[in-house]
Write a protein that holds these residues in place. Structure first.
Motif, PDB file in Angstrom:
ATOM      1  N   GLY A  23     -13.717   7.407 -11.880  1.00  0.00           N
ATOM      2  CA  GLY A  23     -13.605   6.009 -11.476  1.00  0.00           C
ATOM      3  C   GLY A  23     -14.411   5.642 -10.256  1.00  0.00           C
ATOM      4  N   SER A  63     -12.854  -0.269 -14.763  1.00  0.00           N
ATOM      5  CA  SER A  63     -14.049  -0.819 -14.119  1.00  0.00           C
ATOM      6  C   SER A  63     -15.301  -0.079 -14.565  1.00  0.00           C
ATOM      7  CB  SER A  63     -13.916  -0.755 -12.594  1.00  0.00           C
ATOM      8  OG  SER A  63     -13.712   0.580 -12.154  1.00  0.00           O
ATOM      9  N   CYS A  64     -15.180   1.233 -14.748  1.00  0.00           N
ATOM     10  CA  CYS A  64     -16.323   2.030 -15.221  1.00  0.00           C
ATOM     11  C   CYS A  64     -16.612   1.736 -16.689  1.00  0.00           C
ATOM     12  CB  CYS A  64     -16.047   3.518 -15.023  1.00  0.00           C
ATOM     13  SG  CYS A  64     -15.980   4.026 -13.287  1.00  0.00           S
ATOM     14  N   LYS A 116     -16.164  -1.132 -18.219  1.00  0.00           N
ATOM     15  CA  LYS A 116     -16.862  -2.412 -18.261  1.00  0.00           C
ATOM     16  C   LYS A 116     -18.288  -2.295 -17.758  1.00  0.00           C
ATOM     17  CE  LYS A 116     -12.742  -5.345 -17.814  1.00  0.00           C
ATOM     18  NZ  LYS A 116     -12.031  -6.329 -16.955  1.00  0.00           N
ATOM     19  N   LYS A 117     -18.489  -1.515 -16.703  1.00  0.00           N
ATOM     20  CA  LYS A 117     -19.833  -1.350 -16.145  1.00  0.00           C
ATOM     21  C   LYS A 117     -20.760  -0.662 -17.138  1.00  0.00           C
ATOM     22  CE  LYS A 117     -22.776  -1.811 -12.808  1.00  0.00           C
ATOM     23  NZ  LYS A 117     -23.198  -3.154 -12.353  1.00  0.00           N
ATOM     24  N   CYS A 136      -8.649  -0.620 -21.433  1.00  0.00           N
ATOM     25  CA  CYS A 136      -9.938  -0.066 -21.877  1.00  0.00           C
ATOM     26  C   CYS A 136     -10.142  -0.353 -23.368  1.00  0.00           C
ATOM     27  CB  CYS A 136      -9.988   1.435 -21.626  1.00  0.00           C
ATOM     28  SG  CYS A 136      -9.913   1.893 -19.881  1.00  0.00           S
ATOM     29  N   ILE A 169     -16.904   3.737  -9.169  1.00  0.00           N
ATOM     30  CA  ILE A 169     -17.688   2.634  -9.695  1.00  0.00           C
ATOM     31  C   ILE A 169     -18.959   2.381  -8.889  1.00  0.00           C
ATOM     32  CG2 ILE A 169     -16.274   0.966  -8.436  1.00  0.00           C
ATOM     33  CD1 ILE A 169     -17.986   0.454 -11.875  1.00  0.00           C
ATOM     34  N   GLU A 170     -18.920   2.531  -7.554  1.00  0.00           N
ATOM     35  CA  GLU A 170     -20.107   2.278  -6.737  1.00  0.00           C
ATOM     36  C   GLU A 170     -21.191   3.309  -7.029  1.00  0.00           C
ATOM     37  OE1 GLU A 170     -19.022   2.099  -2.654  1.00  0.00           O
ATOM     38  OE2 GLU A 170     -17.941   0.193  -2.851  1.00  0.00           O
ATOM     39  N   LYS A 228     -10.380   4.452 -16.686  1.00  0.00           N
ATOM     40  CA  LYS A 228     -11.147   3.834 -15.598  1.00  0.00           C
ATOM     41  C   LYS A 228     -11.802   2.558 -16.112  1.00  0.00           C
ATOM     42  CE  LYS A 228      -9.991   7.444 -13.234  1.00  0.00           C
ATOM     43  NZ  LYS A 228      -8.885   7.361 -12.253  1.00  0.00           N
TER      44      LYS A 228
END
Length: 445
Positions: free
Chosen positions: A57, A93-94, A96-97, A128, A59-60, A91
């Motif tokens: 996770g 956010s990951c 979606k990214k 997810c 994300i950055e 995760k």
């Protein structure tokens, strides 16, 4: 030369450790020093930096690696992509990214032949799962493969994501998949060999919630697996008594999501929620009757009816369904404006499991004016300030009080069993269902 190899290995391990703990500055410094580290992998699993970032996770760091043109579909030893690992570990956010970066949602691993959708369903990460399904609707997958085909993609053992969600006791994921076209009676067996259905797997796991949802969507209690067992026998074998009671073929048939509703061109989402709630409440009453007098008890329902106000003073100012005279009108037929309660709407469309060989494919008609039902929406009711308000916008306590409606005629039949569907055909156009006035109940376009 040996010293050089040791130095490279040290930097490589340092990169993977920094990615795992989210040390952005160290990762950036190491990649500036040696850009080739992007293509290095761990010794055994062949995880790259982007795999580790997605699984943890980070994300950055994941975004930075993608900006450096790192392949979002790079695979590890088991042909697993970063998207699969992000879905596995929840995760969102990951997930979606990676989808934004163009990750392929239709790649299969070599371990079980599963996609990222299988992983999200198996591990129970409904957010997810929903993100992947949303991406599938607008991606080339929907055009080339077909959206429903993607939802029902099978792994190496013939299991769809719905099978995995049922096996792992994931009712939330189960509901999302069913709502998106998952085949409720799909068998894991290939080449015509009858394998396990999602209902068999839910019976094996002993998940009452999964069994409830599968039955409500029309799962067949008599379908047999490769060993000739029906789900009832599977539940008994694994000592899940309450599940077996619901799956017993001799017990009352469950109410199912009305097949004709699937042919309505547009079903308002809020109206759909009300109809599903009515369906589950009706089945809950059936479950109580089935389990009454047995040694099995149901868990507490998701919402309690305790503390309901028995007073009818508030309900008396609301419009009561003119069919059952018991529930308030919560569903409205869009074009003609006639209103009914959710229970009667379900009864109008289908009150038990339809026979696929004889079920009509024509949409249902309004029982009051006989016009074809094209769109169902949430009915608007009048509150005490004489302002229009959607049922869905009201506080839950107010809705509960309004649902405690009075019975307008002594001896009027109850639709709790939804067994009087035949009476609709006798109504013709004589019904006096509430028609929304232009300036009182609905906002005209």
């Amino acid at each position: 030369m040996g010293q050089g190899l040791s130095c490279a290995t040290s930097q490589e391990n340092g990169l993977f450790s920094a990615v795992q703990v989210g040390d952005f500055e160290t990762v950036e410094a190491l990649l500036k020093r040696d850009a080739n580290l992007l293509h290095h992998t761990t010794v055994y699993d062949r995880h790259s930096a982007i795999h580790i970032a997605a699984a943890n996770g980070q994300i950055e760091i994941l975004a930075m690696l993608l900006e450096k043109s790192m392949n979002p579909d790079v695979v590890n030893r088991h042909k697993q992509t970063p998207l699969m690992l992000a879905a596995m570990h929840g995760k969102i956010s990951c997930v979606k990214k990676l989808i934004e970066a163009g990750a392929n949602i239709l790649m299969f691993d070599s371990l079980h032949g599963r996609t990222c959708l299988h992983y999200a369903a198996y591990y129970g990460h409904s957010d997810c799962l929903q993100a992947i399904l949303s991406a599938a609707q607008s991606s080339p997958v929907a055009v080339s493969w077909g959206y429903v085909r993607f939802v029902n993609t099978r792994d190496a053992r013939g299991a769809t994501p719905l099978h995995l969600a049922a096996r792992q006791r994931r009712p939330d994921c189960l509901h999302i998949l069913l709502d998106n076209g998952a085949l409720v009676c799909a068998s894991t067996g290939g080449y015509g060999c009858p394998g396990s259905t999602p209902l068999h797997l839910a019976a094996r796991g002993g998940s009452l919630d999964c069994i409830r949802k599968l039955l409500a969507w029309g799962a067949d209690r008599l379908q047999r697996d490769a060993s000739g067992r029906i789900p009832y026998v599977v539940a008994l074998k694994h000592k899940h008594g309450a599940c077996a009671a619901l799956l017993n073929p001799s017990s009352a048939e469950p109410l199912v999501w009305p097949a004709p509703l699937k042919f309505i061109s547009e079903l308002n989402e809020e109206a759909k929620v009300l109809l599903e709630q009515a369906l589950m409440e009706a089945n809950r009453e059936r479950e109580k009757n089935i389990l009454k007098g047995t040694a099995y008890s149901l868990p507490s329902p998701s919402h309690s009816d305790c503390g309901l106000d028995d007073s009818i003073s508030e309900a008396s100012d609301t419009e009561v369904c003119c069919i059952c005279f018991e529930q308030i009108c919560t569903i409205e037929v869009q074009d003609c404006g006639h209103q009914m309660c959710a229970q009667c709407t379900l009864a109008l469309c289908c009150h038990n499991k339809p026979n696929p060989t004889t079920a009509s494919l024509t949409p249902p008609v309004c029982p009051f004016c006989r016009s074809t039902i094209v769109r169902l929406v949430v009915a608007k009711i009048k509150n005490y300030d004489d302002t229009d308000q959607d049922i869905g916008d009201m506080s839950s306590s107010k809705v509960r009080k309004l649902r405690k409606s009075r019975n307008f005629c002594e001896g009027s039949s109850s639709f709790k069993s939804l067994s009087a569907v035949g009476s609709f055909s006798k109504m013709g156009g004589r019904g006096s269902g509430r028609i929304a006035a232009e300036n009182e109940w609905i906002d005209k376009p």
